[in-house]
Write a protein that holds these residues in place. Structure first.
Motif, mmCIF file in Angstrom:
data_model
loop_
_atom_site.group_PDB
_atom_site.id
_atom_site.type_symbol
_atom_site.label_atom_id
_atom_site.label_comp_id
_atom_site.label_asym_id
_atom_site.label_seq_id
_atom_site.Cartn_x
_atom_site.Cartn_y
_atom_site.Cartn_z
ATOM 1 N N SER A 210 0.849 -1.383 0.071
ATOM 2 C CA SER A 210 -0.034 0.167 0.113
ATOM 3 C C SER A 210 0.955 1.202 -0.104
ATOM 4 C CB SER A 210 -0.980 -0.043 1.324
ATOM 5 O OG SER A 210 -0.247 -0.005 2.288
ATOM 6 N N GLU A 211 0.120 2.269 -0.127
ATOM 7 C CA GLU A 211 1.157 3.756 0.068
ATOM 8 C C GLU A 211 1.293 3.972 1.506
ATOM 9 O OE1 GLU A 211 2.187 5.265 -2.520
ATOM 10 O OE2 GLU A 211 1.009 5.153 -4.238
ATOM 11 N N PRO A 212 2.372 4.803 1.605
ATOM 12 C CA PRO A 212 3.233 5.424 0.685
ATOM 13 C C PRO A 212 4.257 4.370 0.412
ATOM 14 C CG PRO A 212 3.812 5.955 2.922
ATOM 15 C CD PRO A 212 2.854 5.023 2.974
ATOM 16 N N THR A 213 4.249 3.092 0.579
ATOM 17 C CA THR A 213 5.450 2.137 0.279
ATOM 18 C C THR A 213 5.586 1.995 -1.127
ATOM 19 O OG1 THR A 213 5.217 1.067 2.355
ATOM 20 C CG2 THR A 213 6.527 -0.117 0.950
ATOM 21 N N ILE A 214 4.217 1.896 -1.914
ATOM 22 C CA ILE A 214 4.307 1.838 -3.032
ATOM 23 C C ILE A 214 5.083 2.882 -3.726
ATOM 24 C CG2 ILE A 214 2.853 1.983 -5.265
ATOM 25 C CD1 ILE A 214 0.709 0.657 -3.749
ATOM 26 N N SER A 215 4.984 4.125 -3.726
ATOM 27 C CA SER A 215 5.544 5.161 -4.094
ATOM 28 C C SER A 215 7.214 5.255 -3.985
ATOM 29 C CB SER A 215 4.968 6.419 -3.861
ATOM 30 O OG SER A 215 3.715 6.718 -4.307
ATOM 31 N N GLN A 216 7.348 4.629 -2.610
ATOM 32 C CA GLN A 216 8.763 4.598 -2.135
ATOM 33 C C GLN A 216 9.533 3.531 -3.063
ATOM 34 O OE1 GLN A 216 9.406 3.881 2.092
ATOM 35 N NE2 GLN A 216 11.407 5.140 2.098
ATOM 36 N N HIS A 267 -7.978 18.455 -1.951
ATOM 37 C CA HIS A 267 -7.816 18.606 -3.424
ATOM 38 C C HIS A 267 -7.714 19.934 -4.149
ATOM 39 C CE1 HIS A 267 -10.167 14.611 -3.625
ATOM 40 N NE2 HIS A 267 -9.816 14.740 -4.883
ATOM 41 N N GLN A 268 -7.860 21.066 -3.281
ATOM 42 C CA GLN A 268 -7.699 22.271 -3.976
ATOM 43 C C GLN A 268 -6.447 22.726 -3.638
ATOM 44 O OE1 GLN A 268 -10.656 24.466 -1.877
ATOM 45 N NE2 GLN A 268 -12.334 24.004 -3.487
ATOM 46 N N ASP A 269 -5.729 22.118 -2.395
ATOM 47 C CA ASP A 269 -4.353 22.359 -2.138
ATOM 48 C C ASP A 269 -3.464 21.140 -1.635
ATOM 49 O OD1 ASP A 269 -2.153 23.709 -1.153
ATOM 50 O OD2 ASP A 269 -2.935 24.096 0.887
ATOM 51 N N PRO A 270 -3.376 20.635 -2.638
ATOM 52 C CA PRO A 270 -2.754 19.288 -2.461
ATOM 53 C C PRO A 270 -1.162 19.332 -1.532
ATOM 54 C CG PRO A 270 -3.087 19.318 -4.854
ATOM 55 C CD PRO A 270 -3.341 20.552 -4.119
ATOM 56 N N ALA A 271 -0.784 20.514 -1.612
ATOM 57 C CA ALA A 271 0.655 20.755 -0.863
ATOM 58 C C ALA A 271 0.409 20.750 0.431
ATOM 59 C CB ALA A 271 1.063 21.910 -1.389
ATOM 60 N N GLY A 272 -0.950 21.334 0.848
ATOM 61 C CA GLY A 272 -1.199 21.315 2.256
ATOM 62 C C GLY A 272 -1.401 19.693 2.871
ATOM 63 N N ALA A 273 -2.113 19.207 2.173
ATOM 64 C CA ALA A 273 -2.105 17.529 2.214
ATOM 65 C C ALA A 273 -0.935 16.909 2.598
ATOM 66 C CB ALA A 273 -3.148 16.809 1.380
ATOM 67 N N VAL A 274 0.032 17.137 1.849
ATOM 68 C CA VAL A 274 1.294 16.686 1.720
ATOM 69 C C VAL A 274 1.873 17.086 3.252
ATOM 70 C CG1 VAL A 274 3.556 16.654 0.806
ATOM 71 C CG2 VAL A 274 1.575 16.447 -0.897
ATOM 72 N N ALA A 275 1.982 18.305 3.486
ATOM 73 C CA ALA A 275 2.379 18.945 4.693
ATOM 74 C C ALA A 275 1.804 18.299 5.797
ATOM 75 C CB ALA A 275 2.266 20.349 4.771
ATOM 76 N N GLN A 286 9.757 13.920 0.512
ATOM 77 C CA GLN A 286 8.571 14.773 0.135
ATOM 78 C C GLN A 286 7.926 14.691 -1.219
ATOM 79 O OE1 GLN A 286 8.970 19.148 -0.085
ATOM 80 N NE2 GLN A 286 7.275 19.397 1.131
ATOM 81 N N ASP A 287 9.086 14.167 -2.186
ATOM 82 C CA ASP A 287 8.683 14.083 -3.455
ATOM 83 C C ASP A 287 7.892 12.783 -3.738
ATOM 84 O OD1 ASP A 287 10.974 13.017 -2.930
ATOM 85 O OD2 ASP A 287 11.675 12.709 -5.096
ATOM 86 N N VAL A 288 8.213 11.800 -3.052
ATOM 87 C CA VAL A 288 7.637 10.398 -2.954
ATOM 88 C C VAL A 288 6.423 10.619 -2.204
ATOM 89 C CG1 VAL A 288 7.740 8.010 -2.030
ATOM 90 C CG2 VAL A 288 9.750 9.411 -2.827
ATOM 91 N N LEU A 289 6.033 11.370 -1.178
ATOM 92 C CA LEU A 289 4.920 11.465 -0.630
ATOM 93 C C LEU A 289 4.077 12.134 -1.332
ATOM 94 C CD1 LEU A 289 3.566 10.729 2.285
ATOM 95 C CD2 LEU A 289 4.488 12.742 3.156
ATOM 96 N N LYS A 290 4.380 13.348 -2.097
ATOM 97 C CA LYS A 290 3.657 13.883 -2.989
ATOM 98 C C LYS A 290 2.997 13.012 -3.955
ATOM 99 C CE LYS A 290 3.874 17.924 -6.117
ATOM 100 N NZ LYS A 290 4.675 18.835 -7.010
ATOM 101 N N THR A 291 3.598 12.201 -4.698
ATOM 102 C CA THR A 291 3.138 11.193 -5.506
ATOM 103 C C THR A 291 1.950 10.064 -4.872
ATOM 104 O OG1 THR A 291 5.087 11.195 -6.822
ATOM 105 C CG2 THR A 291 3.514 9.426 -6.981
ATOM 106 N N ALA A 292 2.399 9.957 -3.693
ATOM 107 C CA ALA A 292 1.414 9.037 -2.677
ATOM 108 C C ALA A 292 0.139 9.780 -2.557
ATOM 109 C CB ALA A 292 2.069 8.452 -1.447
#
Length: 341
Positions: A210-216, A267-275, A286-292
């Motif tokens: 599952s994510e975030p292991t998939i993206s990693q 959905h409007q602010d994905p960067a906030g969700a990543v943070a 962070q780049d991996v988490l952004k994809t996940a």
């Protein structure tokens, strides 16, 4: 090999971080003993319900991401809802805690709602935050397998036999004409570092991750996705006992409203969700988490609606496996009346 060791080490740190977070969240006492503060329905309707919810979820992954963001960024707290988060390693144990009365709301697969309905217990789904199985079959990049058919006679790892990852893989194997009981050998692979070790060592030809292991794992360049369950599936629903909801209807409506607001904002602010998720998965780049996060947001149904197609597919898997003895009507297991709008 050095890269594999680094990934394994990162996954091990992630597992330890999640366990530590579970301990911290469980140590915080719920205000008012986990009941709705001042839950008098005679109060003014425009006043926020407020109160405390003992919330159960399966830790270590991101399928309950919408709620995780809401907890991490303080959205529930700002709305007057205190979340007493309790993390579990298996959905069955979590739902047992719900039935036993030590949890108020649970984020888990719809199959558990159906099983409790069959047992004559008043458990229903009141919304959905993840449509899909939430696991993909990962293999080494240079593995010879090109489809599930190529796994005949091979050993394949799921998190735990009988779990959601197991259900998703079995469905895929059946669609390819393979018998999950005879044509492949399914083993418990766990998650994180243990699953990686099973795949890397050759103990398993592939594993459900599952994510975030998939993206990693994909970011390392050493792995690829062999199978991503494509079907409509009520993967993570918001479930609770009907008698608790009857006593805390305003609180449940508010919880659903805040969850829907968090999803819209993400959905409007994905960067906030990543943070917000970075606070939970602080060992993931962070780049991996952004994809996940992007992958997860695409799986949240519009309006947190439980679709009948998704619910029916879950029921089909349970009937096929002999877990359910007869069909359960959608309206008996799902109540969407408390969702926003």
């Amino acid at each position: 090999m050095k890269r594999m060791k680094l990934i394994a080490f990162a996954l091990l740190l992630l597992s330890l971080t999640v366990l530590a977070a579970c301990g911290d969240s469980n140590a915080k006492p719920a205000a008012n003993g986990g009941t709705n503060a001042g839950n008098g329905s005679s109060g003014a309707q425009e006043t926020p319900a407020g109160g405390s919810i003992r919330l159960g979820l399966v830790g270590g992954g991101m399928t309950p991401m919408v709620a995780q963001v809401g907890i991490s960024d303080g959205s529930y707290e700002k709305a007057g809802i205190q979340i007493d988060e309790k993390d579990f390693t298996a959905g069955a144990d979590m739902v047992q805690a719900l039935v036993g009365g030590s949890l108020d709301v649970v984020l888990g697969s719809y199959e558990h709602v159906l099983r409790q309905q069959q047992n004559g217990l008043g458990v229903k789904a009141y919304g959905e935050i993840f449509n899909g199985v939430g696991y993909s079959l990962i293999v080494k990049k240079d593995a010879p397998y090109q489809s599930l058919k190529d796994l005949k006679g091979k050993t394949v790892a799921v998190t735990k036999v009988g779990s959601l990852s197991d259900t998703g893989l079995r469905e895929g194997l059946k669609q390819e004409g393979l018998d999950p009981e005879k044509d492949v050998h399914l083993i418990n692979g766990g998650s994180g570092a243990t699953m990686l070790a099973a795949i890397e060592s050759g103990q398993a030809a592939g594993g459900m991750v599952s994510e975030p292991t998939i993206s990693q794992m994909l970011a390392s360049g050493d792995y690829r996705v062999l199978y991503d369950p494509p079907f409509d599936f009520a993967g993570i629903v918001i479930m609770a006992k009907t008698d608790w909801v009857a006593k805390h209807q305003d609180l449940m409506k508010q919880f659903l409203q805040v969850t829907a607001d968090v999803n819209e904002r993400a959905h409007q602010d994905p960067a906030g969700a990543v943070a917000a998720m970075q606070k939970i998965f602080d060992k993931i780049p962070q780049d991996v988490l952004k994809t996940a996060v992007s992958n997860q947001l695409g799986k949240v149904p519009d309006g947190l609606q439980v679709t009948k197609d998704g619910a029916d597919y879950v029921q089909k898997t349970q009937l096929d496996q002999g877990i359910l003895k007869k069909e359960i009507a959608f309206e008996d297991a799902v109540d969407l009346s408390l969702l926003p709008h």
